[in-house]
Design an enzyme around this catalytic site. Structure first.
Site, PDB file in Angstrom:
ATOM      1  N   GLU A   1     -11.973  49.489 -21.456  1.00 18.21           N
ATOM      2  CA  GLU A   1     -11.381  49.415 -19.702  1.00 18.21           C
ATOM      3  C   GLU A   1     -10.071  49.100 -19.377  1.00 18.21           C
ATOM      4  O   GLU A   1      -9.515  48.587 -20.678  1.00 18.21           O
ATOM      5  CB  GLU A   1     -11.977  48.420 -18.555  1.00 18.21           C
ATOM      6  CG  GLU A   1     -13.287  48.358 -18.634  1.00 18.21           C
ATOM      7  CD  GLU A   1     -13.898  49.672 -17.962  1.00 18.21           C
ATOM      8  OE1 GLU A   1     -12.899  50.114 -17.397  1.00 18.21           O
ATOM      9  OE2 GLU A   1     -15.216  50.207 -17.569  1.00 18.21           O
TER      10      GLU A   1
ATOM     11  N   ARG B   1     -21.785  45.764  -3.841  1.00 13.90           N
ATOM     12  CA  ARG B   1     -22.320  46.293  -3.460  1.00 13.90           C
ATOM     13  C   ARG B   1     -23.577  46.119  -3.925  1.00 13.90           C
ATOM     14  O   ARG B   1     -24.221  46.173  -3.287  1.00 13.90           O
ATOM     15  CB  ARG B   1     -22.849  47.261  -4.758  1.00 13.90           C
ATOM     16  CG  ARG B   1     -23.273  49.205  -3.957  1.00 13.90           C
ATOM     17  CD  ARG B   1     -23.778  50.869  -4.351  1.00 13.90           C
ATOM     18  NE  ARG B   1     -23.538  50.042  -6.584  1.00 13.90           N
ATOM     19  CZ  ARG B   1     -25.187  49.684  -6.584  1.00 13.90           C
ATOM     20  NH1 ARG B   1     -26.193  49.905  -5.716  1.00 13.90           N
ATOM     21  NH2 ARG B   1     -25.061  49.438  -8.039  1.00 13.90           N
TER      22      ARG B   1
ATOM     23  N   CYS C   1     -17.825  41.780 -12.879  1.00 13.32           N
ATOM     24  CA  CYS C   1     -17.112  42.405 -14.312  1.00 13.32           C
ATOM     25  C   CYS C   1     -15.810  42.968 -14.442  1.00 13.32           C
ATOM     26  O   CYS C   1     -14.986  42.022 -14.853  1.00 13.32           O
ATOM     27  CB  CYS C   1     -17.614  43.713 -14.578  1.00 13.32           C
ATOM     28  SG  CYS C   1     -19.212  43.341 -15.623  1.00 13.32           S
TER      29      CYS C   1
ATOM     30  N   HIS D   1     -17.340  47.506 -21.118  1.00 12.95           N
ATOM     31  CA  HIS D   1     -18.487  47.855 -20.916  1.00 12.95           C
ATOM     32  C   HIS D   1     -19.303  48.123 -21.117  1.00 12.95           C
ATOM     33  O   HIS D   1     -18.771  49.078 -22.744  1.00 12.95           O
ATOM     34  CB  HIS D   1     -18.790  48.746 -19.514  1.00 12.95           C
ATOM     35  CG  HIS D   1     -18.686  47.944 -17.851  1.00 12.95           C
ATOM     36  ND1 HIS D   1     -17.483  48.147 -17.099  1.00 12.95           N
ATOM     37  CD2 HIS D   1     -19.583  47.041 -18.295  1.00 12.95           C
ATOM     38  CE1 HIS D   1     -17.782  47.186 -16.134  1.00 12.95           C
ATOM     39  NE2 HIS D   1     -18.926  46.743 -16.455  1.00 12.95           N
TER      40      HIS D   1
HETATM   41  N1  PCA Z   1     -21.983  44.166 -15.446  1.00 15.29           N
HETATM   42  C1  PCA Z   1     -21.589  43.365 -14.092  1.00 15.29           C
HETATM   43  C2  PCA Z   1     -21.586  42.730 -13.708  1.00 15.29           C
HETATM   44  C3  PCA Z   1     -22.656  41.706 -15.135  1.00 15.29           C
HETATM   45  C4  PCA Z   1     -22.299  42.392 -16.129  1.00 15.29           C
HETATM   46  O1  PCA Z   1     -23.054  42.728 -17.010  1.00 15.29           O
HETATM   47  C5  PCA Z   1     -20.840  44.257 -13.707  1.00 15.29           C
HETATM   48  O2  PCA Z   1     -20.087  45.499 -14.157  1.00 15.29           O
HETATM   49  O3  PCA Z   1     -19.954  44.132 -13.099  1.00 15.29           O
END
Ligand code: PCA
Length: 211
Positions: free
Chosen positions: A80, A90, A143, A164
């Site tokens: 990211e 959401r 996140c 991610h």
């Molecule tokens: N993914 C979510 C929140 C926690 C996670 O592992 C996100 O992408 O916000």
């Protein structure tokens, strides 16, 4: 001694597992230094995740913070690049909170850029044969909130960022398009940590998107 803080998240929504949690645990168990690696699992709540992150940073004073989370439905590791100062949930978080259109941190800038060498990390992953891409949105859920909070706290020369990960093959829901074996996700996080430690500056290669 360089100190690295690597975090994952607990499961959230209807899911019973979160590959970021499993992968961070695996990296912690197999880390052989020489740098100090601190691992932690954050709650998937807006309030709890940010306060736990603040505590961890205050306690360990890490030189590098890398937070990881699940992006279910993606088929590549997403390095990211941009954290936005926006929550637009959401679904409710694990405490039932569902803030809509509020800032992560009132009065903070609209966005922060990752201070990890995001292009060098992406290139290192691809060179290892791991599906990976530079991502320009970490979403607007927990996140992104942790990513933004980390960058609001961790200032140069210390560095912070977010990765991610897709579902692990071990726990992917049926029909998921792009899971990766848990061992590969862990290898990706280990590579992100090592590349960040070893790169003072980022690679100068095109990484943008047309749309
Ligand atoms: N993914 C979510 C929140 C926690 C996670 O592992 C996100 O992408 O916000």
């Amino acid at each position: 001694m360089t100190i690295v803080l690597l975090t994952g998240f607990e499961a959230f929504g209807p899911d019973a597992a979160n590959p970021s949690c499993d992968a961070v645990r695996l990296v912690g168990e197999t880390w052989d230094g020489p740098e100090e690696l601190v691992t932690a699992i954050l709650p998937v709540t807006f309030d709890g995740s940010a306060s736990r992150l603040r505590e961890l940073i205050a306690e360990h004073e890490p030189d590098i913070v890398i937070a990881a989370g699940l992006a279910g439905g993606r088929s590549a590791i997403g390095v990211e690049r941009v954290a936005v100062n926006l929550i637009d949930a959401r679904i409710p978080d694990n405490a039932g909170a569902q803030p809509i259109d509020v800032p992560c941190i009132t009065g903070a800038p609209a966005a922060h850029f990752s201070t990890l060498p995001v292009k060098a990390v992406t290139a290192a992953l691809v060179a290892r044969g791991i599906p990976a891409e530079l991502s320009h949105s970490a979403g607007t859920f927990v996140c992104n909130h942790v990513f933004f909070t980390a960058l609001d706290i961790v200032k140069a020369p210390r560095r912070a960022g977010f990765i991610h990960v897709p579902w692990s093959s071990e726990h992917a829901p049926s029909g998921d398009v792009g899971p990766l074996p848990l061992a590969v996700i862990a290898e990706a996080l280990r590579t992100a940590v090592r590349t960040t430690i070893d790169s003072d500056t980022d690679a100068v290669v095109a990484g943008g998107t047309l749309h």
